[in-house]
Motif scaffolding. Sequence first.
Motif, mmCIF file in Angstrom:
data_model
loop_
_atom_site.group_PDB
_atom_site.id
_atom_site.type_symbol
_atom_site.label_atom_id
_atom_site.label_comp_id
_atom_site.label_asym_id
_atom_site.label_seq_id
_atom_site.Cartn_x
_atom_site.Cartn_y
_atom_site.Cartn_z
ATOM 1 N N UNK A 124 -0.514 -1.391 -0.903
ATOM 2 C CA UNK A 124 -0.495 -2.556 -0.014
ATOM 3 C C UNK A 124 0.740 -2.520 0.910
ATOM 4 N N UNK A 125 1.898 -2.177 0.329
ATOM 5 C CA UNK A 125 3.130 -2.067 1.141
ATOM 6 C C UNK A 125 3.005 -0.920 2.142
ATOM 7 N N UNK A 126 2.388 0.171 1.687
ATOM 8 C CA UNK A 126 2.222 1.322 2.558
ATOM 9 C C UNK A 126 1.393 0.928 3.787
ATOM 10 N N UNK A 127 0.322 0.139 3.526
ATOM 11 C CA UNK A 127 -0.587 -0.254 4.604
ATOM 12 C C UNK A 127 0.087 -1.245 5.557
ATOM 13 N N UNK A 128 0.697 -2.296 4.985
ATOM 14 C CA UNK A 128 1.227 -3.375 5.821
ATOM 15 C C UNK A 128 2.564 -3.050 6.469
ATOM 16 N N UNK A 129 3.416 -2.343 5.740
ATOM 17 C CA UNK A 129 4.773 -2.116 6.254
ATOM 18 C C UNK A 129 4.942 -0.741 6.886
ATOM 19 N N UNK A 130 4.318 0.266 6.288
ATOM 20 C CA UNK A 130 4.494 1.630 6.814
ATOM 21 C C UNK A 130 3.336 2.034 7.731
ATOM 22 N N UNK A 131 2.299 1.177 7.792
ATOM 23 C CA UNK A 131 1.109 1.429 8.616
ATOM 24 C C UNK A 131 0.409 2.738 8.241
ATOM 25 N N UNK A 132 0.444 3.041 6.936
ATOM 26 C CA UNK A 132 -0.290 4.208 6.429
ATOM 27 C C UNK A 132 -1.541 3.679 5.744
ATOM 28 N N UNK A 133 -2.679 3.952 6.381
ATOM 29 C CA UNK A 133 -3.923 3.327 5.969
ATOM 30 C C UNK A 133 -4.790 4.292 5.155
ATOM 31 N N UNK A 134 -4.206 4.987 4.215
ATOM 32 C CA UNK A 134 -4.942 5.973 3.424
ATOM 33 C C UNK A 134 -4.684 5.728 1.947
ATOM 34 N N UNK A 135 -5.599 6.183 1.092
ATOM 35 C CA UNK A 135 -5.362 6.007 -0.349
ATOM 36 C C UNK A 135 -4.095 6.752 -0.782
ATOM 37 N N UNK A 136 -3.414 6.194 -1.786
ATOM 38 C CA UNK A 136 -2.143 6.773 -2.260
ATOM 39 C C UNK A 136 -2.294 8.249 -2.610
ATOM 40 N N UNK A 137 -3.395 8.601 -3.322
ATOM 41 C CA UNK A 137 -3.511 9.997 -3.761
ATOM 42 C C UNK A 137 -3.572 10.963 -2.576
ATOM 43 N N UNK A 138 -4.282 10.513 -1.521
ATOM 44 C CA UNK A 138 -4.380 11.371 -0.333
ATOM 45 C C UNK A 138 -3.012 11.535 0.327
ATOM 46 N N UNK A 139 -2.253 10.452 0.372
ATOM 47 C CA UNK A 139 -0.913 10.502 0.977
ATOM 48 C C UNK A 139 -0.015 11.437 0.165
ATOM 49 N N UNK A 140 -0.040 11.262 -1.152
ATOM 50 C CA UNK A 140 0.814 12.076 -2.024
ATOM 51 C C UNK A 140 0.457 13.561 -1.887
ATOM 52 N N UNK A 141 -0.844 13.867 -1.932
ATOM 53 C CA UNK A 141 -1.244 15.286 -1.865
ATOM 54 C C UNK A 141 -1.007 15.888 -0.483
ATOM 55 N N UNK A 142 -1.148 15.084 0.561
ATOM 56 C CA UNK A 142 -0.892 15.593 1.918
ATOM 57 C C UNK A 142 0.600 15.861 2.115
ATOM 58 N N UNK A 143 1.441 14.945 1.646
ATOM 59 C CA UNK A 143 2.883 15.161 1.747
ATOM 60 C C UNK A 143 3.292 16.385 0.913
ATOM 61 N N UNK A 144 2.654 16.539 -0.247
ATOM 62 C CA UNK A 144 2.956 17.697 -1.106
ATOM 63 C C UNK A 144 2.539 18.990 -0.403
#
Length: 231
Positions: A124-144
């Motif tokens: 929720x914080x990622x979406x509202x504050x960081x404007x990252x509108x993707x599921x956490x797992x996708x974000x984590x694996x993409x950053x990895x």
Amino acid sequence: MGKDVIIACDFAGAEQTFAFLQRFGERRPFVKIGMELFYAAGPAIVPALRERGHRVFLDLKLHDIPNTVKKAMAVLSNLGADMVNLHAAGTVEMMQAAIEGLTRPDGTRPLLIAVTQLTSTGEEQMRRQLLIDRPMEEVVLTYAANARAAGLDGVVCSPLEAGAVHAALGPGFLTVTPGVRFAGGDVGDQRRVTTPEQAAALGADYIVVGRPITAAEDPAAAYERCVREFV
Ligand code: C5P
């Protein structure tokens, strides 16, 4: 590159840290120094620990422009750190600069590990504050994946995510995992915890263990138990 237990030395100063480590006798565990202790004790704590025979993970989570990170990493590398980390959010260019800075004249360098999203950040914080509108797992694996593309050695993640990281990025890409508790132990402020044994079964390469060892009546015994269950 062996599996190992890293003790999170979350102490307020050098004196307390050395007093704590003295309780391990001849054993010289791999230790993690975070921002609090590093800023309080100063950089000299790193060579001091190295001279005593400890390996040192500097958990300083660098995140700045590539040139600044490169130069700061060169300083940490010269201190003799064995493992350091940064925020993958700093971009692939920043991570590549970090590797350049870390690499010593003889070609050796500390292991470099990325933080993907802090475990204190929710979707929720990622979406509202960081404007990252993707599921956490996708974000984590993409950053990895970005971290691996930049030449990094691995990521910090939960043992529960170690399998997904290895499946996506290969078994050689290291997972360094906090959130470890003994069966029946005090969970404290950690949420999703595993035992050392479960972390091993899930494929974690290094477990970072703080209070289950630092707050134990017999820290050396707690450490040995951790090593026995994990390695
Ligand atoms: O005492 P405890 O075992 O919970 O210590 C875990 C260590 O790992 C602490 O130093 C904490 O800051 C760190 N850490 C964490 N979770 C993350 C990243 C780092 O617990 N996602």
